[in-house]
Design an enzyme around this catalytic site. Structure first.
Site, short mmCIF file in Angstrom:
data_model
loop_
_atom_site.label_atom_id
_atom_site.label_comp_id
_atom_site.label_asym_id
_atom_site.label_seq_id
_atom_site.Cartn_x
_atom_site.Cartn_y
_atom_site.Cartn_z
N GLY A 43 0.77 -1.23 0.00
CA GLY A 43 0.00 0.00 0.00
C GLY A 43 0.80 1.28 0.00
N GLU A 96 3.82 4.46 5.72
CA GLU A 96 2.64 3.60 5.68
C GLU A 96 1.49 4.37 5.03
OE1 GLU A 96 1.32 0.88 5.40
OE2 GLU A 96 0.98 -0.06 7.34
N LYS A 126 -6.80 7.10 10.33
CA LYS A 126 -8.20 6.81 10.64
C LYS A 126 -8.30 6.67 12.16
CE LYS A 126 -10.18 3.77 7.89
NZ LYS A 126 -10.72 2.49 7.36
N PHE A 147 -14.21 3.06 4.74
CA PHE A 147 -13.29 2.19 4.02
C PHE A 147 -12.86 2.89 2.73
CE2 PHE A 147 -11.78 -1.34 1.50
CZ PHE A 147 -10.92 -1.93 2.42
N ASP A 154 -6.15 -0.64 -0.94
CA ASP A 154 -6.86 -1.62 -1.74
C ASP A 154 -8.04 -2.25 -1.03
OD1 ASP A 154 -5.89 -4.90 -1.13
OD2 ASP A 154 -5.07 -3.25 0.04
N ARG A 160 -5.79 -0.14 -6.03
CA ARG A 160 -4.53 0.52 -5.66
C ARG A 160 -4.10 1.56 -6.69
NH1 ARG A 160 -2.03 -2.27 -1.43
NH2 ARG A 160 -2.41 -4.51 -1.34
#
Length: 174
Positions: A43, A96, A126, A147, A154, A160
C-alpha cells in the site's frame, strides 16, 4: 472502478500538495541526517514514491512486506514476508499508507529496536478506528472511519492504481 467510489476525499492535486507538505517538513526535521525510509508494502508504494520526490536529503530506501488484513478487516496478527532491512544505528522513517487500528505499526515496532531513531509518516490517519496506542509523527490527513481505496490502498488487491483516495461503496464489499 470509478463507479465503485462513493466519494473522493483526496484528489490527485490534493495528494501532490499533501506529499509536498510532508516532504518539506521531513527535509527540515532531518537536515544533516541521512534517513532510511522503509515503506510498508504494498500500500505505501505510491505514497512513498510521491513523498520521496519532495524530500531534499541524501537518503536510502527499503521495503518491508507486512500483511495484516483480510478483506476490509484487520486479522489482529501481522505476517512479515521476506527479509528485514538492516536498521542498526540508522534514523528510520516508516512510510505507511494508513494508520487504522494501529495493529501493524504497533506489532512491527519491535523490528526496529536497533535503529538510532524511528519515526512514522502516514498518508491517512483513521483515528476513530485506533485499538493500539500508537501515533504517527507525520500525518497527511485525518479521516473518519470509512473504508477507503486508491493511491495504494486496496480492497482485495484492487483499486490501488486509482490516482485519488475515495470511499468504496458498501455494496462492493458487503
Amino acid at each position: 472502478m470509478n463507479k465503485d467510489i462513493e466519494e473522493i476525499i483526496l484528489s490527485e492535486e490534493d495528494l501532490n500538495a499533501l506529499c509536498r507538505r510532508l516532504g518539506e517538513q521531513i527535509t527540515k526535521d532531518y537536515a544533516g541526517k541521512e534517513p532510511l525510509f522503509i515503506g510498508y508494502m504494498k500500500g505505501a508504494l505510491p505514497f512513498m514514491t510521491e513523498l520521496l520526490k519532495r524530500v531534499d536529503l541524501k537518503c536510502t530506501l527499503d521495503y518491508l512486506r507486512i500483511k495484516s488484513y483480510e478483506g476490509t478487516e484487520s486479522t489482529g496478527k501481522i505476517r512479515v514476508i521476506g527479509d528485514l532491512p538492516d536498521v542498526k544505528g540508522k534514523d528510520v522513517i516508516i512510510v505507511e499508507d494508513i494508520l487504522d487500528t494501529g495493529n501493524t505499526l504497533s506489532a512491527s515496532m519491535e523490528l526496529f529496536k536497533e535503529a538510532n531513531s524511528v519515526k512514522i509518516v502516514v498518508l491517512l490517519d483513521k483515528f476513530e478506528a485506533r485499538k493500539f496506542p500508537i501515533e504517527a509523527d507525520y500525518v497527511g490527513l485525518k479521516i473518519p472511519k470509512k473504508f477507503v481505496v486508491g493511491f495504494g490502498l486496496d480492497y482485495n488487491e484492487n483499486y490501488r492504481n486509482l490516482p485519488y483516495v475515495g470511499v468504496l461503496k458498501k455494496e462492493v464489499y458487503m
